[in-house]
Design a protein around this motif. Structure first.
Motif, PDB file in Angstrom:
ATOM      1  N   TYR A  88      -3.823   6.336  -4.806  1.00  0.00           N
ATOM      2  CA  TYR A  88      -2.905   5.717  -3.431  1.00  0.00           C
ATOM      3  C   TYR A  88      -3.069   4.065  -3.857  1.00  0.00           C
ATOM      4  O   TYR A  88      -3.193   3.107  -2.741  1.00  0.00           O
ATOM      5  N   SER A 144       1.049  -1.529   0.421  1.00  0.00           N
ATOM      6  CA  SER A 144      -0.272  -0.396  -0.164  1.00  0.00           C
ATOM      7  C   SER A 144       0.628   1.607  -0.176  1.00  0.00           C
ATOM      8  O   SER A 144       1.814   1.543   0.895  1.00  0.00           O
ATOM      9  N   ILE A 145       0.448   2.149  -0.387  1.00  0.00           N
ATOM     10  CA  ILE A 145       0.653   3.332  -0.687  1.00  0.00           C
ATOM     11  C   ILE A 145       0.561   3.971   0.476  1.00  0.00           C
ATOM     12  O   ILE A 145       1.666   5.326   1.131  1.00  0.00           O
ATOM     13  N   PHE A 146      -0.786   4.218   1.428  1.00  0.00           N
ATOM     14  CA  PHE A 146      -0.674   5.138   2.487  1.00  0.00           C
ATOM     15  C   PHE A 146      -0.517   4.554   3.528  1.00  0.00           C
ATOM     16  O   PHE A 146      -0.919   3.272   3.529  1.00  0.00           O
TER      17      PHE A 146
END
Lengths: 303, 409
Positions: free
Chosen positions: A271, A58-60
């Motif tokens: 994201y 994940s980016i977040f």
């Protein structure tokens, strides 16, 4: 949940296949029963897909609130139908075993969603929620090779051996298994954004927006997997119609680690990056088969 | 089964095709990633200030919250947050306005902030504690950078109250981590009482001025220092000699256009060569190989500069000299009008343009800092806005060496 559903469908199908043949006696003449045949035909049907995440990405990264955002994608398993079409090449051996090669164009859909929320800690009534729904469409050219066992049936099910197709019977249940290799033709996703903005304490819906992006670079070109299924064939004149249900399971991760972050639209705008994942499918097919060998008299002995 | 040779070829070809698109060169998670560090609180905007890679290949990110209080984010090599440290809880004192850059001096990581008396404070990030040293002579620190050896260069500002008159002066100090006494100190008269208001509005966050410090010289000593600050009615870049003799401290300067134009960012390439970014109101001009005679007083805009119309009018410009592989490059980072991070790469010896690269889409991304990493990739610190571009957050891009190819010849 989906396993229960799958088991139920499978059980019902087996019952359906076997109910008409209960209590039937053994066939008398095996040579009439079992002769070889080549079939060529068309197939088409529908499928349901499940994406099975392995390593999550994940980016977040949440520093507060619900911190475990790495598992935040909620996958909708076997949630939407799509279609598959192909051609069939089958060789029926005289021993009940058949080999079938079925190049097929497979359209798969699967989806996942996630939600971000923010809250004003000085006034917890002020919140903001954003929902992202990701609907994926993948098209594969699939090359499956099946090994099939056709169950022998009683004589009452065998038509007269004069003329027509060799080894012709009216109702043939079968089980099959095999492997497939499939090659990605196209892949894109549609992201639907919606949300609720409670910033002033009054609820306002955020304008829903929808955007589609090609994601072929983020997906591996090839995929392999195994297949298991059951079916039944029915002969109408010289044409054989069969219906089958297959479970297919991908073996290799199909997310590209090289290009995971390279789609700037999805990664930096939404994201979103793919987890490492495999695909599983339940598919239903109707096959229409034409024999390649016709026999004109009783003494003909096929291969 | 014996296949004829023709079929064998086809068979091998098919096998090769299959194996190629099923397997790829797996990219390790630390080679390339994107992270956005979010807090689910409306009132916790985090503004990134600087980044540095640690010896264990993790990262230390300096950020500040809405109240200008320093926050230190520590991540592992994959960008996953290991800890968030607040200077308030670890030192028991209040510090404000952390300023870049994070400085690695003899293996320790330092940065400059100010205390409630507006004095500069050196903060040392250690495992489990944050060390502090007050530089009480340095008032209102505006910019800081690492000098040669263990020197720390700080630009400050003070109003000296004399018997009858108030003297507004920009200051420049050369400090060290183990002493509160300046090695060199410089007072530069602004000649303009208006600069008090400008500095106040800068410290309140109402105005932005490109204060920076730097030096010309090698790793151990400087032949000149430079500071971009208010001087002699203008925003100017002042070249300073390493001496405490007030009569011979100022060597030369690049004079800006009042407070509306001047150097935005500058990097010494040795001698009189600099990579420069000049800003005049909303226009940006870059010159990756700018020859500036440091012993003279000159106007800052020259004909060799190229106007970059795509740079956003509020963009920072970060210039660094880096080595990627065998190549010696000057890289500019800024924000373009599409609100993307944009990187420009130049040959450091000829100043010729090599290539550019953008990062970001849909959401705004603002370049804050970048560094070449141990694995010859790049880490880029950016500011982004989440929740329909409402809340400011820290974003991190890690690129591996392959992904930097647009910047390499």
């Amino acid at each position: 949940m989906e396993m229960t559903r799958l088991t139920f469908v499978t059980a019902m199908f087996i019952l359906l296949c076997y109910s008409p043949i209960h209590g039937q006696g053994k066939y008398k003449n095996r040579s009439q029963q079992r002769q070889s045949q080549f079939w060529i035909g068309l197939k088409g049907g529908a499928n349901l897909t499940k994406a099975n995440p392995e390593t999550r990405y994940s980016i977040f990264d949440r520093l507060s609130g619900e911190t475990d955002q790495s598992a935040m994608k909620n996958y909708d398993n076997y949630g939407s139908l799509n279609a598959n079409f192909g051609v069939v090449f089958t060789y029926d051996s005289p021993f009940g075993l058949a080999v079938s090669f079925q190049p097929t164009v497979q359209n798969y859909t699967f989806s996942y969603g996630y939600e971000f929320d923010w809250v004003d800690d000085t006034n917890t009534g002020n919140t903001m929620i954003l929902n992202y729904q990701h609907d994926h469409f993948f098209r594969y050219m699939e090359l499956p090779l099946f090994l099939r066992y056709q169950f022998p049936l009683g004589s009452s099910n065998v038509k007269g051996s004069t003329g027509g197709v060799a080894g012709k019977r009216e109702f043939i249940p079968y089980i099959q298994g095999g492997f497939y290799y499939s090659r990605l033709i196209d892949a894109f996703k549609t992201i639907t954004t919606s949300g609720t903005d409670n910033v002033t304490g009054n609820q306002a819906n955020i304008q829903t927006s929808e955007e589609s992006f090609g994601v072929k670079n983020q997906i591996m070109d090839g995929s392999i997997g195994w297949i298991a299924g059951i079916g039944a064939a029915y002969d109408i004149g010289n044409i054989r119609v069969s219906a089958e249900i297959n479970y297919k399971s991908g073996i290799n991760n199909i997310a590209s680690s090289q290009n995971r972050y390279s789609n700037s639209n999805t990664a930096m705008g939404y994201y979103d990056v793919f987890d490492d994942f495999t695909l599983q499918h339940v598919e239903f097919n109707l096959n229409l088969l034409f024999p390649l060998k016709f026999i004109t008299n009783d003494s003909f002995n096929a291969l | 089964m014996i296949l004829s040779s023709k079929y064998q070829y086809i068979f091998i070809l098919i096998l090769l095709t299959f194996s190629c698109d099923l397997k790829e060169d797996e990219l390790a998670p630390e080679e390339s990633f994107i992270k956005v560090y979010d807090v689910n609180n409306f009132n916790l905007d985090l503004e990134p200030v600087d980044i540095i890679q640690t010896s264990d290949s993790g990262y230390v990110i300096l950020a500040k919250d809405k109240d200008d209080i320093p926050n230190i984010l520590e991540t592992n090599g994959q960008g996953e947050i290991q800890s968030i440290r607040s200077t308030a809880s670890e030192t028991g004192s209040q510090y404000f306005r952390p300023i870049g850059e994070l400085m690695n001096i003899a293996g320790s990581i330092y940065f400059i902030a100010m205390n409630i008396n507006l004095e500069a404070v050196l903060l040392e990030i250690e495992p489990g504690r944050i060390g502090t040293r007050v530089y009480s002579q340095v008032y209102q620190p505006l910019a800081a950078s690492k000098g040669p050896g263990n020197e720390i260069l700080i630009a400050g500002y003070s109003s000296a109250q004399g018997d009858e008159i108030v003297t507004e002066q920009s200051t420049f100090y050369v400090m060290t981590p183990n002493s509160s006494t300046p090695k060199y100190s410089y007072n530069l008269r602004t000649e303009d009482s208006f600069t008090d208001d400008l500095v106040n509005s800068y410290l309140n966050g109402e105005a932005n001025f490109p204060f920076f410090t730097g030096y010309i010289g090698g790793e151990s000593s400087a032949s000149h220092y430079y500071v971009n600050t208010f001087y002699n009615f203008n925003l100017s870049t002042v070249f300073l000699n390493p001496t405490n003799d007030p009569d011979s401290q100022i060597e030369g300067s690049v004079i800006g256009d009042n407070y509306a134009g001047g150097m935005k960012s500058m990097l010494s390439l040795g001698g009189n060569d600099f990579a420069t970014a000049y800003q005049h109101t909303n226009d940006y001009y870059f010159n990756p190989l700018n020859n500036i005679p440091v012993g003279e007083h000159n106007s800052s805009l020259d004909s060799g500069e190229v106007k970059f119309s795509e740079i956003d009018n509020l963009s920072e410009v970060i210039i660094k000299r880096v080595n990627i592989g065998e190549q010696d490059l000057v890289i500019y980072a800024a924000q373009n009008r599409r609100k993307q991070v944009v990187l420009y790469s130049y040959d450091s010896s000829t100043g010729s343009f090599i290539g550019k690269m953008t990062l970001g889409n849909n959401s705004p991304y603002e370049a804050i800092d970048f560094e070449i990493t141990n694995d010859e990739g790049m880490i880029i610190l950016a500011k982004t806005y989440v929740a329909d571009a409402r809340f400011g957050r820290v974003a991190l891009f890690k690129l591996n060496n392959d992904q930097l190819s647009p910047l390499i010849r």
